[in-house]
Write an enzyme that holds these catalytic residues in place. Structure first.
Site, PDB file in Angstrom:
ATOM      1  N   GLY A   9       0.836  -1.196   0.000  1.00  0.00           N
ATOM      2  CA  GLY A   9       0.000   0.000   0.000  1.00  0.00           C
ATOM      3  C   GLY A   9       0.865   1.237   0.000  1.00  0.00           C
ATOM      4  O   GLY A   9       1.961   1.240  -0.550  1.00  0.00           O
ATOM      5  N   CYS A  10       0.389   2.261   0.633  1.00  0.00           N
ATOM      6  CA  CYS A  10       1.093   3.542   0.700  1.00  0.00           C
ATOM      7  C   CYS A  10       2.480   3.373   1.296  1.00  0.00           C
ATOM      8  O   CYS A  10       2.633   2.813   2.378  1.00  0.00           O
ATOM      9  CB  CYS A  10       0.273   4.507   1.541  1.00  0.00           C
ATOM     10  SG  CYS A  10       1.127   6.021   1.974  1.00  0.00           S
ATOM     11  N   PHE A  11       3.488   3.890   0.614  1.00  0.00           N
ATOM     12  CA  PHE A  11       4.850   3.711   1.136  1.00  0.00           C
ATOM     13  C   PHE A  11       5.119   4.534   2.380  1.00  0.00           C
ATOM     14  O   PHE A  11       6.019   4.225   3.138  1.00  0.00           O
ATOM     15  CB  PHE A  11       5.934   3.895   0.079  1.00  0.00           C
ATOM     16  CG  PHE A  11       5.882   5.114  -0.804  1.00  0.00           C
ATOM     17  CD1 PHE A  11       5.478   6.352  -0.361  1.00  0.00           C
ATOM     18  CD2 PHE A  11       6.288   5.000  -2.120  1.00  0.00           C
ATOM     19  CE1 PHE A  11       5.467   7.464  -1.187  1.00  0.00           C
ATOM     20  CE2 PHE A  11       6.287   6.095  -2.966  1.00  0.00           C
ATOM     21  CZ  PHE A  11       5.869   7.337  -2.501  1.00  0.00           C
ATOM     22  N   CYS A  13       3.221   4.564   4.930  1.00  0.00           N
ATOM     23  CA  CYS A  13       2.832   3.653   6.012  1.00  0.00           C
ATOM     24  C   CYS A  13       3.860   2.545   6.212  1.00  0.00           C
ATOM     25  O   CYS A  13       4.270   2.269   7.342  1.00  0.00           O
ATOM     26  CB  CYS A  13       1.474   3.028   5.714  1.00  0.00           C
ATOM     27  SG  CYS A  13       0.114   4.198   5.640  1.00  0.00           S
TER      28      CYS A  13
END
Length: 175
Positions: A9-11, A13
């Protein structure tokens, strides 16, 4: 120094999670698995380049091993949703492990197989390391530099809480 490349997902995070682990020397947010060279964040966000947001983890395998990184990876994102992590939707947010060598490939494959044997529908892609492109400077160490940013406040603290509760023994002393 060993290396692992994960997309969960979002890097922002995933970077925050893995930077907390002992033995992890640094984490670089970036892009991999796409069809154009040197993509920009804006190009990635539209989903047309086929890149995933990933992190490149440089770690001391005498302090933390690849299997332990897999434990954290699978516990801190959802490997059962295709091209989605929470509110982030698109191929750029897919669950992916890019393996560096045959040992990483085997360990990741065995891990995925064990989760599937437990009845989980794992959609994590497992592929050889493609070209890795570091993200723009403002994405690096994003959460530490922007803890009040809205998305960070919403998405990252629950992941860090889960990390602390499940993997306290793997955390750096200052965490």
């Amino acid at each position: 120094m060993a290396q692992a490349i994960f997309g969960g997902g979002c890097f922002w995070c995933t970077e925050a999670v893995f930077l907390s682990l002992k033995g992890v020397e640094n984490v670089i947010s970036g892009y991999a698995g796409g069809r154009i060279e040197n993509p920009s964040y804006e190009q990635i966000c539209n989903g047309d380049t086929e890149h995933a947001e990933v992190i490149q983890i440089n770690f001391d395998d005498q302090q933390i091993d690849f299997k332990q990184l897999l434990d954290v990876f699978f516990a801190t994102h959802d490997p059962t949703t295709l091209n989605r992590q929470g509110n982030d939707v698109g191929t750029q947010y897919r669950s992916v492990i890019y393996f560096e060598n045959a040992q990483q490939q085997q360990q990741a494959s065995d891990y995925i197989d064990s989760l599937k044997a437990d009845g989980l529908n794992i959609v994590t892609e497992l592929s050889p390391v493609p070209t890795f492109y570091p993200a723009e400077d403002y994405h690096q160490n994003f959460y530490a530099r922007n803890p009040s940013q809205g998305y960070c406040n919403f998405a990252i603290p629950p992941k860090l809480m889960k990390l602390r509760s499940k993997f306290n023994d793997l955390l750096k002393n200052d965490e």
